[in-house]
Motif scaffolding. Structure first.
Motif, PDB file in Angstrom:
ATOM      1  N   ARG A  89       0.810  -1.221   0.000  1.00 60.34           N
ATOM      2  CA  ARG A  89       0.000   0.000   0.000  1.00 60.34           C
ATOM      3  C   ARG A  89       0.847   1.277   0.000  1.00 60.34           C
ATOM      4  NH1 ARG A  89      -5.405  -0.855   1.538  1.00 60.34           N
ATOM      5  NH2 ARG A  89      -5.970  -2.958   0.855  1.00 60.34           N
ATOM      6  N   ASP A  90       2.166   1.152   0.076  1.00 53.99           N
ATOM      7  CA  ASP A  90       3.002   2.335   0.207  1.00 53.99           C
ATOM      8  C   ASP A  90       4.246   2.195  -0.669  1.00 53.99           C
ATOM      9  OD1 ASP A  90       3.875   4.796   1.198  1.00 53.99           O
ATOM     10  OD2 ASP A  90       4.904   3.896   2.913  1.00 53.99           O
ATOM     11  N   ARG A 129       6.160  11.800   6.311  1.00 58.69           N
ATOM     12  CA  ARG A 129       7.004  10.656   6.678  1.00 58.69           C
ATOM     13  C   ARG A 129       7.545  10.726   8.101  1.00 58.69           C
ATOM     14  NH1 ARG A 129       6.140   6.279   3.428  1.00 58.69           N
ATOM     15  NH2 ARG A 129       5.814   7.021   1.303  1.00 58.69           N
ATOM     16  N   TRP A 160       4.538   1.940  11.240  1.00 59.01           N
ATOM     17  CA  TRP A 160       3.529   1.801  10.178  1.00 59.01           C
ATOM     18  C   TRP A 160       2.188   2.291  10.718  1.00 59.01           C
ATOM     19  CZ3 TRP A 160       3.842   0.374   5.077  1.00 59.01           C
ATOM     20  CH2 TRP A 160       2.623   0.148   4.414  1.00 59.01           C
ATOM     21  N   ARG A 185       0.957   3.905   5.462  1.00 62.17           N
ATOM     22  CA  ARG A 185       2.313   4.285   5.063  1.00 62.17           C
ATOM     23  C   ARG A 185       3.311   4.049   6.180  1.00 62.17           C
ATOM     24  NH1 ARG A 185       1.858  10.661   3.986  1.00 62.17           N
ATOM     25  NH2 ARG A 185       0.340   9.828   2.524  1.00 62.17           N
TER      26      ARG A 185
END
Length: 323
Positions: A27-28, A247, A263, A277
């Motif tokens: 997914r990331d 991030r 995560w 992410r």
């Protein structure tokens, strides 16, 4: 937790889909998480168990998604922290004045040795000319209040000069969310509370009422100039490295050591779409308490502020611990 003993040889399938109760790596784009991870490595005086991962991260080719996935899966074991609250923060850009002026009546203060007084007492001491510490600049009261919540910002002076403000410390008073107070008073519902709605309420209220609400949060944050930070990067987090938009997260380091990958699985605050992410634990915050709690850094400026101000989502969190 996806231990090798539990997932067996099929653990390698994490490259594609993840365990039933673990990060879904597909997914990331994990390659985008490598630069902030490596920056964190360089900031750690003693990487400890992270040393092998840090050494390999420095050798990985940038932008190689396959290599990045294999790297994180090989070096880290996902440990579920549980389900909790994920909020957002950003670096505001605010207009300031070097001296008190109409519209610029709230002081941005440098750190003093014994900052244990509540907000209202600090403000009264400044107004009376009795505050012993430095006043860095003056701002709109609502802007100054939310700057303290964010912990850093970009100050723009009347001549166009821009300087970075960084967190220097806080008083010994608890942080009280004013959104919670308005909910308790029936002025807002939980669903209505966002940074934007709180700012609008404060601007619309009579000045004395707005001031009383802000003073109900006795916490006060002190700042220092960070002219050493590059304009193109984020503010410095507790780990000491510039934060990366999307991030970097603030965590409770009593539960999550700084420098570790984390995560998060939650929803985007503006679109409601699933958002999963890999982020890096690089900051802390007065309101961030518990293992299943994270505050995602969105960047700086108006667009980042919109996402950060509306982000108050339930999400699942895994801490990636070194194998």
């Amino acid at each position: 937790m996806c231990r090798l003993g539990a997932c067996g040889l099929a653990f390698a399938l994490l490259l594609l889909a993840g365990c039933a109760d673990g990060p879904r790596w597909e997914r990331d784009r994990l390659s985008e998480a490598l630069p902030p991870f490596l920056a964190g490595c360089l900031a750690l005086a003693d990487p400890g168990l992270l040393a092998p991962a840090c050494a390999e991260a420095a050798r990985l080719p940038p932008g190689d998604e396959t290599a990045a996935r294999a790297f994180f899966i090989r070096h880290f074991e996902p440990s579920p922290a549980g389900e909790g609250l994920i909020t957002g923060y950003y670096e505001p850009v605010l207009r300031v004045s070097p001296v008190p002026a109409p519209g610029f009546t709230a002081p941005l203060l440098g750190l003093v040795e014994a900052p244990d007084l509540p907000r209202a007492t600090i403000e009264a001491a400044v107004a009376a000319g009795e505050w012993p510490g430095p006043v860095l600049a003056w701002a709109d009261p609502v802007d100054a209040f939310f700057l303290q919540i964010q912990g850093s910002g970009r100050a723009v002076f009347p001549d166009g000069t821009e300087r970075r403000l960084g967190y220097a410390g806080k008083n010994a008073q608890p942080y009280v969310p004013i959104g919670r107070l308005l909910i308790e008073r029936g002025a807002m519902t939980r669903e209505q509370v966002s940074m934007q709605s709180l700012r609008a309420w404060l601007h619309a209220a009579p000045p004395a009422e707005a001031r009383a609400l802000m003073d109900a949060n006795p916490s006060w944050v002190f700042f220092r100039w960070r002219d050493d930070l590059p304009a193109a990067g984020g503010p410095a987090g507790t780990l000491g490295v510039p934060l990366t938009p999307g991030r970097s997260v603030a965590v409770d380091r009593a539960h999550v050591p700084l420098g570790l990958p984390v995560w998060i699985a939650t929803r985007h605050p503006l679109t409601g779409a699933p958002m999963e992410r890999l982020v890096m634990a690089q900051d802390t915050g007065g309101a961030i308490r518990g293992a299943a709690r994270a505050d995602l850094f969105w960047g700086w400026g108006e667009e980042a502020g919109l996402a950060a101000g509306r982000m108050r989502e339930t999400g699942r969190i895994w801490v990636l611990r070194p194998r």
